[in-house]
Design a protein around this motif. Structure first.
Motif, short mmCIF file in Angstrom:
data_model
loop_
_atom_site.label_atom_id
_atom_site.label_comp_id
_atom_site.label_asym_id
_atom_site.label_seq_id
_atom_site.Cartn_x
_atom_site.Cartn_y
_atom_site.Cartn_z
N GLY A 148 150.15 52.72 -33.59
CA GLY A 148 149.27 52.89 -32.29
C GLY A 148 147.81 53.19 -32.64
N ARG A 149 147.50 53.81 -34.04
CA ARG A 149 146.24 54.00 -34.33
C ARG A 149 145.41 53.04 -35.37
NH1 ARG A 149 145.51 58.85 -31.61
NH2 ARG A 149 147.00 60.32 -32.03
N THR A 150 144.35 53.01 -35.12
CA THR A 150 143.40 51.95 -35.76
C THR A 150 142.78 52.43 -37.13
OG1 THR A 150 142.80 50.80 -33.65
CG2 THR A 150 141.42 50.36 -35.54
N TYR A 151 142.96 51.81 -38.23
CA TYR A 151 142.22 52.34 -39.61
C TYR A 151 141.31 51.35 -40.06
CZ TYR A 151 146.28 55.86 -39.05
OH TYR A 151 146.94 56.72 -38.46
N LEU A 152 140.72 51.78 -41.24
CA LEU A 152 139.92 50.90 -42.03
C LEU A 152 140.48 50.94 -43.42
CD1 LEU A 152 136.36 51.87 -40.74
CD2 LEU A 152 137.57 49.76 -40.07
N TYR A 153 140.22 49.94 -44.11
CA TYR A 153 140.77 50.00 -45.57
C TYR A 153 139.98 50.27 -46.60
CZ TYR A 153 138.60 45.47 -46.09
OH TYR A 153 137.76 44.34 -46.08
N PHE A 154 138.37 50.53 -46.30
CA PHE A 154 137.51 50.92 -47.28
C PHE A 154 137.63 52.13 -47.76
CE2 PHE A 154 135.80 48.03 -44.02
CZ PHE A 154 135.48 47.10 -44.78
N GLY A 155 137.60 52.48 -49.19
CA GLY A 155 137.45 53.69 -49.76
C GLY A 155 136.80 54.89 -49.20
#
Length: 609
Positions: free
Chosen positions: A60-67
């Motif tokens: 249910g949460r939104t994440y980014l994959y960048f360092g």
């Protein structure tokens, strides 16, 4: 040379308008700002409205994959305000380019001591060779990095520049081991890992090699070096676990783009839910190394991308975009690197060769990804820069210094021209002003007819950059990756703009309509909405209008070339039933239509046919 290179980079990254350096960038330019705000709030997830299709939905949460590093650097600017969001990316990219140039010179100063130790080094140091190396580094795909003000190019540039910093510090640690140098080398290595894990693994491997050498020499600083190599990777893994529950994996099927695109989801399912595979190597290695990936043409900037790569693998690429190659756009750097490698092999300089191999391992991911793009060439620069620093000093003096200077200058000019041209091409391809400038210049110099311009829109989309004029000047379109992109739509034919008056009571305002449906602005209990309503009262689509103004800007697009059928009022956008639109002009009773703009791009180009 450094000043000239930075000026060129500044002009390209600002689209030749340096006063726009702090203007808000486009999509993804605020990703690191969003991550920095999340860090201040004590969590890793970001606003899904910012991440949009690049976000990964996990629990249910939104994440980014960048360092995380470039987000951490932004934290002081995001502590109390959002005013800097999306406005520091260009400055950050310029900073990365400057760091790469400065530390490349430091690397060259170390390499001369290897090739010409002692007093010979003092005799060798002049202006020609350092200038040639500076040109080779600056006018490479590093310059192409200015093509797009985005999180993608910013990350590539900083991972490369930090890798060069780390290489210098690691070599310093090898020759003069002390605690300060060891901490700096470890910190720089961790910084690369926390910027781009794939490039960072190669640098961490180089530091590990040096740590082993120090351990065998019984030098205590090996512990700091080993801790830096392991610590950066461990920190990256810990953050990745916090986001995705995996130390290094990324759940590509859970990316919003995959969740909303069935074809993309099926592609990942057929590739073990990964973006990487050895099956792509036969395609990517050929494309990134072949010398014929660019084409010459009469129109500005005279160099463009060649055709998309021919796929040789057993599984198709997810994206096959036109791209350059190392041999075509980093020619001087590649030649110097080859000379350096030959010299290192003949002298059996195993430590340098192992370091080169480790950095190459960090670039393997760029070859193994099922996505061809010119920005991935930047991943491959660190090992080339290392080898080229040796090759610069190992190049024979030849019978005349003018020969060396002439060859270096010619290849340097080509590097500047090709990378600046491709960056400008990628950046401005879909800008009407750029297209008009190209054809106006061609007409003034060569006269009509101009190349790459057709008077109708063919059903089969030609190579990128071909411009087509719609029938009756209904629009101007440019080919991009197998699709037509609209540069201009004619007012009252394919585009209708103007203002609508929001109803003050419960009635509906009919803006336009088609066969059995209407586009209306309606006032409901929950506020004003934009709706597509069928004749039986069924609501096909609906979007809330947040503005409270009495009149709102509106735009209706009816473009059968691009299959774009949409209506927008204020900030609300809905899609229209394109298969049930009239083939002639729309009836727009609720829209006060703006007069057509004149002169149009189409009318300007008709004379160049």
């Amino acid at each position: 040379m450094a000043v000239v290179s930075l000026l060129v980079f500044l002009l390209i990254v600002t689209n030749w308008r340096p006063w726009d350096i702090f203007s808000r960038g486009g999509y993804s330019s605020d990703f690191y700002d969003a991550q920095a705000h999340a860090f201040w709030h004590g969590h890793l997830y970001v606003d899904p409205k910012i991440a949009t299709v690049e976000g990964f939905v996990v629990n249910g949460r939104t994440y980014l994959y960048f360092g995380p590093l470039l987000a951490i650097v932004r934290m002081p600017l995001t502590l109390f305000t959002h005013v800097f969001d999306g406005r520091t990316t260009r400055l950050s990219m310029i900073g990365a380019f400057a760091v790469a140039l400065f530390w490349s010179r430091r690397l060259l100063e170390r390499a001369v001591l290897v090739v010409h130790p002692g007093a010979q080094a003092d005799a060798m140091v002049g202006r020609r060779r350092p200038m040639m190396f500076a040109v080779a580094v600056a006018f490479s795909p590093l310059l192409y990095g200015a093509a797009w003000t985005s999180v993608y190019h910013e990350t590539e540039l900083w991972s490369c520049s930090l890798a060069i910093v780390a290489m210098v510090l690691i070599l310093d640690l090898l020759d003069s081991p002390n605690n300060r140098t060891a901490v700096l080398a470890a910190g720089a290595t961790a910084a690369v890992v926390l910027t781009r894990i794939t490039v960072g693994i190669g640098v961490a491997g180089m530091l590990t090699i040096v740590a082993v050498v120090l351990w065998r020499r019984h030098v205590e600083q090996w512990r700091i070096g080993a801790a830096g190599a392991v610590g950066g990777i461990a920190a990256s893994a810990a953050i990745n676990i916090g986001k995705f529950g995996s130390a290094f994996g990324v759940p590509w099927p859970q990316q919003v783009l995959s969740l909303t695109d069935a074809k993309r989801a099926a592609w990942f399912a057929g590739n073990h839910d990964s973006f990487f595979s050895t099956r792509f190597l036969s395609t990517t290695m050929i494309q990134y190394l072949r010398p014929d990936t660019v084409r010459f043409e009469r129109l500005l900037p005279f160099v463009r991308f060649g055709p998309a790569a021919t796929e040789h693998g057993s599984y198709p690429l997810e994206s096959n975009t036109p791209t350059g190659s190392l041999t075509a756009t980093a020619t001087l750097l590649v030649i110097l690197a080859v000379v350096g490698l030959v010299w290192l092999v003949r002298r059996r300089m195993w430590l340098w060769l192992l370091s080169f191999g480790s950095l190459c391992a960090g670039a393997v991911a760029a070859f193994a990804i099922g996505f061809l793009a010119s920005r991935y060439l930047i991943d491959m620069l660190p090992p080339l820069v290392l080898a080229a620093s040796v090759g610069t000093w190992a190049v024979p003096t030849m019978s005349s210094r003018r020969v060396l200077t002439g060859v270096g200058a010619a290849l340097g000019i080509w590097g500047l021209w090709s990378n600046a041209a491709l960056a400008t091409w990628a950046q401005s391809l879909k800008q009407p002003g750029f297209t008009q400038l190209r054809y106006d210049t061609d007409d003034a110099v060569f006269g009509s007819p101009s190349p790459g311009l057709v008077g109708s829109v063919p059903s089969i989309v030609p190579r990128d950059g071909v411009v087509a004029l719609g029938a009756g000047c209904s629009g101007v379109y440019i080919a991009e990756q197998g699709h037509w992109v609209a540069l201009e739509r004619a007012q009252g034919l394919t585009r209708y703009t103007g203002r609508v008056r929001v109803p003050t009571d419960a009635s509906n305002l009919r803006v336009t309509g088609g066969q059995g449906w209407d586009l209306v602005v309606a006032t409901t209990e929950n506020g004003t909405v934009l709706e597509v309503i069928e004749s039986d009262g069924t609501i096909d689509s609906q979007a809330p209008i947040r503005s409270q103004a009495a009149t709102l800007r509106a735009e209706i697009v009816v473009d059968r070339v691009t299959n774009n059928f949409s209506g927008q009022v204020g900030d609300a956008v809905v899609f229209l039933p394109g298969d049930r639109l009239p083939t002639t002009r729309l009836d727009t009773p609720g829209l006060d239509i703006d007069p057509p703009s004149s002169p149009s791009l189409c009318n300007a180009l008709r004379g160049d046919l």
